[in-house]
Design a protein around this motif. Structure first.
Motif, PDB file in Angstrom:
ATOM      1  N   LEU A  19       0.262  10.586  -3.876  1.00 10.35           N
ATOM      2  CA  LEU A  19       1.030   9.362  -4.104  1.00 10.35           C
ATOM      3  C   LEU A  19       1.712   8.879  -2.829  1.00 10.35           C
ATOM      4  CD1 LEU A  19       2.627  10.096  -7.605  1.00 10.35           C
ATOM      5  CD2 LEU A  19       0.807   8.455  -7.071  1.00 10.35           C
ATOM      6  N   LEU A  20       2.285   9.816  -2.087  1.00  4.98           N
ATOM      7  CA  LEU A  20       2.937   9.466  -0.828  1.00  4.98           C
ATOM      8  C   LEU A  20       1.921   8.857   0.144  1.00  4.98           C
ATOM      9  CD1 LEU A  20       5.464   9.529   0.965  1.00  4.98           C
ATOM     10  CD2 LEU A  20       4.749  11.819   1.696  1.00  4.98           C
ATOM     11  N   ALA A  21       0.757   9.485   0.252  1.00  3.52           N
ATOM     12  CA  ALA A  21      -0.281   8.962   1.140  1.00  3.52           C
ATOM     13  C   ALA A  21      -0.757   7.588   0.676  1.00  3.52           C
ATOM     14  CB  ALA A  21      -1.453   9.933   1.212  1.00  3.52           C
ATOM     15  N   THR A  22      -0.856   7.396  -0.623  1.00  4.96           N
ATOM     16  CA  THR A  22      -1.293   6.107  -1.151  1.00  4.96           C
ATOM     17  C   THR A  22      -0.315   4.997  -0.784  1.00  4.96           C
ATOM     18  OG1 THR A  22      -2.427   7.184  -2.988  1.00  4.96           O
ATOM     19  CG2 THR A  22      -1.910   4.851  -3.259  1.00  4.96           C
ATOM     20  N   VAL A  23       0.970   5.275  -0.942  1.00  2.00           N
ATOM     21  CA  VAL A  23       1.985   4.278  -0.578  1.00  2.00           C
ATOM     22  C   VAL A  23       1.910   3.970   0.914  1.00  2.00           C
ATOM     23  CG1 VAL A  23       4.471   3.876  -0.397  1.00  2.00           C
ATOM     24  CG2 VAL A  23       3.517   4.835  -2.501  1.00  2.00           C
ATOM     25  N   LEU A  24       1.782   5.015   1.731  1.00  2.00           N
ATOM     26  CA  LEU A  24       1.682   4.795   3.179  1.00  2.00           C
ATOM     27  C   LEU A  24       0.424   4.013   3.545  1.00  2.00           C
ATOM     28  CD1 LEU A  24       2.884   8.261   4.535  1.00  2.00           C
ATOM     29  CD2 LEU A  24       4.112   6.080   4.597  1.00  2.00           C
ATOM     30  N   VAL A  25      -0.685   4.337   2.901  1.00  2.00           N
ATOM     31  CA  VAL A  25      -1.937   3.614   3.174  1.00  2.00           C
ATOM     32  C   VAL A  25      -1.781   2.142   2.820  1.00  2.00           C
ATOM     33  CG1 VAL A  25      -4.325   3.334   2.372  1.00  2.00           C
ATOM     34  CG2 VAL A  25      -3.499   5.587   3.022  1.00  2.00           C
ATOM     35  N   LEU A  26      -1.168   1.858   1.676  1.00  2.00           N
ATOM     36  CA  LEU A  26      -0.990   0.461   1.272  1.00  2.00           C
ATOM     37  C   LEU A  26      -0.090  -0.301   2.238  1.00  2.00           C
ATOM     38  CD1 LEU A  26      -0.683   0.887  -2.602  1.00  2.00           C
ATOM     39  CD2 LEU A  26      -2.617  -0.044  -1.299  1.00  2.00           C
ATOM     40  N   ILE A  27       0.908   0.367   2.771  1.00  4.62           N
ATOM     41  CA  ILE A  27       1.811  -0.279   3.734  1.00  4.62           C
ATOM     42  C   ILE A  27       1.097  -0.517   5.066  1.00  4.62           C
ATOM     43  CG2 ILE A  27       3.915   0.071   5.112  1.00  4.62           C
ATOM     44  CD1 ILE A  27       5.066   1.586   2.656  1.00  4.62           C
ATOM     45  N   VAL A  28       0.389   0.490   5.547  1.00  3.30           N
ATOM     46  CA  VAL A  28      -0.257   0.424   6.863  1.00  3.30           C
ATOM     47  C   VAL A  28      -1.518  -0.441   6.838  1.00  3.30           C
ATOM     48  CG1 VAL A  28      -1.399   1.851   8.622  1.00  3.30           C
ATOM     49  CG2 VAL A  28       0.688   2.659   7.541  1.00  3.30           C
ATOM     50  N   LYS A  29      -2.150  -0.536   5.698  1.00  2.50           N
ATOM     51  CA  LYS A  29      -3.447  -1.212   5.587  1.00  2.50           C
ATOM     52  C   LYS A  29      -3.417  -2.660   6.071  1.00  2.50           C
ATOM     53  CE  LYS A  29      -7.231  -1.218   2.343  1.00  2.50           C
ATOM     54  NZ  LYS A  29      -7.620  -0.878   0.984  1.00  2.50           N
ATOM     55  N   GLU A  30      -2.328  -3.350   5.833  1.00  2.00           N
ATOM     56  CA  GLU A  30      -2.237  -4.755   6.217  1.00  2.00           C
ATOM     57  C   GLU A  30      -2.215  -4.929   7.733  1.00  2.00           C
ATOM     58  OE1 GLU A  30       1.023  -6.618   4.239  1.00  2.00           O
ATOM     59  OE2 GLU A  30       0.399  -5.869   2.281  1.00  2.00           O
ATOM     60  N   GLN A  31      -1.558  -4.020   8.434  1.00  2.00           N
ATOM     61  CA  GLN A  31      -1.422  -4.147   9.887  1.00  2.00           C
ATOM     62  C   GLN A  31      -2.538  -3.420  10.640  1.00  2.00           C
ATOM     63  OE1 GLN A  31       0.924  -6.091  11.259  1.00  2.00           O
ATOM     64  NE2 GLN A  31       1.556  -6.607   9.181  1.00  2.00           N
ATOM     65  N   LYS A  32      -2.852  -2.209  10.219  1.00  3.41           N
ATOM     66  CA  LYS A  32      -3.819  -1.364  10.923  1.00  3.41           C
ATOM     67  C   LYS A  32      -4.772  -0.710   9.915  1.00  3.41           C
ATOM     68  CE  LYS A  32      -1.840  -1.548  15.049  1.00  3.41           C
ATOM     69  NZ  LYS A  32      -2.466  -1.961  16.267  1.00  3.41           N
ATOM     70  N   PRO A  33      -5.834  -1.406   9.517  1.00  8.14           N
ATOM     71  CA  PRO A  33      -6.754  -0.839   8.517  1.00  8.14           C
ATOM     72  C   PRO A  33      -7.397   0.486   8.959  1.00  8.14           C
ATOM     73  CG  PRO A  33      -7.329  -3.118   9.031  1.00  8.14           C
ATOM     74  CD  PRO A  33      -6.204  -2.738   9.915  1.00  8.14           C
TER      75      PRO A  33
ATOM     76  N   ALA B 260     -20.890  16.839  -0.760  1.00  7.46           N
ATOM     77  CA  ALA B 260     -21.546  15.532  -0.828  1.00  7.46           C
ATOM     78  C   ALA B 260     -20.641  14.510  -1.510  1.00  7.46           C
ATOM     79  CB  ALA B 260     -22.883  15.646  -1.568  1.00  7.46           C
ATOM     80  N   GLU B 261     -19.978  14.925  -2.576  1.00  5.90           N
ATOM     81  CA  GLU B 261     -19.076  14.013  -3.280  1.00  5.90           C
ATOM     82  C   GLU B 261     -17.904  13.609  -2.389  1.00  5.90           C
ATOM     83  OE1 GLU B 261     -17.384  11.649  -6.244  1.00  5.90           O
ATOM     84  OE2 GLU B 261     -19.391  12.511  -6.090  1.00  5.90           O
ATOM     85  N   PHE B 262     -17.313  14.577  -1.696  1.00  2.00           N
ATOM     86  CA  PHE B 262     -16.186  14.286  -0.812  1.00  2.00           C
ATOM     87  C   PHE B 262     -16.623  13.341   0.304  1.00  2.00           C
ATOM     88  CE2 PHE B 262     -13.582  15.236   2.957  1.00  2.00           C
ATOM     89  CZ  PHE B 262     -12.329  14.953   2.449  1.00  2.00           C
ATOM     90  N   GLY B 263     -17.747  13.640   0.928  1.00  2.00           N
ATOM     91  CA  GLY B 263     -18.254  12.777   1.998  1.00  2.00           C
ATOM     92  C   GLY B 263     -18.545  11.373   1.514  1.00  2.00           C
ATOM     93  N   ALA B 264     -19.163  11.265   0.354  1.00  2.00           N
ATOM     94  CA  ALA B 264     -19.478   9.943  -0.199  1.00  2.00           C
ATOM     95  C   ALA B 264     -18.196   9.164  -0.508  1.00  2.00           C
ATOM     96  CB  ALA B 264     -20.337  10.093  -1.449  1.00  2.00           C
ATOM     97  N   GLN B 265     -17.175   9.832  -1.015  1.00  2.00           N
ATOM     98  CA  GLN B 265     -15.923   9.148  -1.314  1.00  2.00           C
ATOM     99  C   GLN B 265     -15.247   8.649  -0.043  1.00  2.00           C
ATOM    100  OE1 GLN B 265     -13.506  11.790  -3.661  1.00  2.00           O
ATOM    101  NE2 GLN B 265     -14.825  11.634  -5.450  1.00  2.00           N
ATOM    102  N   VAL B 266     -15.281   9.456   1.009  1.00  2.00           N
ATOM    103  CA  VAL B 266     -14.684   9.031   2.277  1.00  2.00           C
ATOM    104  C   VAL B 266     -15.416   7.812   2.817  1.00  2.00           C
ATOM    105  CG1 VAL B 266     -14.330   9.693   4.698  1.00  2.00           C
ATOM    106  CG2 VAL B 266     -13.735  11.292   2.876  1.00  2.00           C
ATOM    107  N   VAL B 267     -16.739   7.852   2.764  1.00  2.00           N
ATOM    108  CA  VAL B 267     -17.535   6.725   3.261  1.00  2.00           C
ATOM    109  C   VAL B 267     -17.307   5.479   2.395  1.00  2.00           C
ATOM    110  CG1 VAL B 267     -19.900   5.942   3.659  1.00  2.00           C
ATOM    111  CG2 VAL B 267     -19.229   8.230   4.359  1.00  2.00           C
ATOM    112  N   ARG B 268     -17.153   5.660   1.084  1.00  2.00           N
ATOM    113  CA  ARG B 268     -16.844   4.525   0.199  1.00  2.00           C
ATOM    114  C   ARG B 268     -15.491   3.922   0.552  1.00  2.00           C
ATOM    115  NH1 ARG B 268     -19.292   7.485  -3.875  1.00  2.00           N
ATOM    116  NH2 ARG B 268     -21.215   6.482  -4.507  1.00  2.00           N
ATOM    117  N   ASP B 269     -14.529   4.794   0.868  1.00  2.00           N
ATOM    118  CA  ASP B 269     -13.209   4.294   1.276  1.00  2.00           C
ATOM    119  C   ASP B 269     -13.308   3.405   2.503  1.00  2.00           C
ATOM    120  OD1 ASP B 269     -11.962   5.605  -0.795  1.00  2.00           O
ATOM    121  OD2 ASP B 269     -11.232   7.280   0.434  1.00  2.00           O
ATOM    122  N   ALA B 270     -14.301   3.681   3.343  1.00  2.00           N
ATOM    123  CA  ALA B 270     -14.511   2.860   4.541  1.00  2.00           C
ATOM    124  C   ALA B 270     -15.330   1.615   4.228  1.00  2.00           C
ATOM    125  CB  ALA B 270     -15.211   3.680   5.623  1.00  2.00           C
TER     126      ALA B 270
END
Length: 129
Positions: free
Chosen positions: A11-25, A81-91
């Motif tokens: 949850l903490l990482a999610t909040v930080l990602v949402l804050i940072v995403k606008e300035q530095k994707p 494979a699942e972890f790698g695919a999820q990371v790539v999907r996030d990108a």
């Protein structure tokens, strides 16, 4: 308690990602990936304990350890494979994620051949001639 810690980190990482995403994707992506790796590293001890318990059970029940190790490798391939695919999907790379999943499935199929062979041979022995 451990699950609460994992969810808290997530949850903490999610909040930080949402804050940072606008300035530095790019930083947001790296933070999300790093969080996934940290959670995985947190669970390695648990995974190791399960593997040792399964090996002990296999030894006590006279099961060939080659089969157990093959099954554990198959499970490992599926998780990686699942972890790698999820990371790539996030990108945002759905096509590459699909290729990672396909490669994982093919590797699983290849590794399962010895087990399938033994099962078929056992069934053939059980059939009347």
């Amino acid at each position: 308690m451990e699950m609460i810690q994992i969810v808290g980190v997530g949850l903490l990482a999610t909040v930080l990602v949402l804050i940072v995403k606008e300035q530095k994707p790019m930083f947001a992506f790296l933070l999300a990936t790093f969080t996934g790796i940290v959670i995985f590293l947190f669970l390695i001890g648990k995974i190791s304990a399960v593997i040792h318990m399964l090996e002990d059970l296999a030894v006590k029940s006279n099961i060939n350890l080659v089969f157990l190790k093959t099954i554990l490798k198959i499970i490992g391939i599926a998780y990686i494979a699942e972890f790698g695919a999820q990371v790539v999907r996030d990108a945002g790379q759905e096509s590459i994620a699909a290729k990672i999943e396909l490669a994982g499935k093919i590797l699983i199929m290849v590794m399962a051949i010895p087990i399938i062979t033994v099962i078929i041979q056992t069934v053939i022995k059980l059939l009347p001639v």
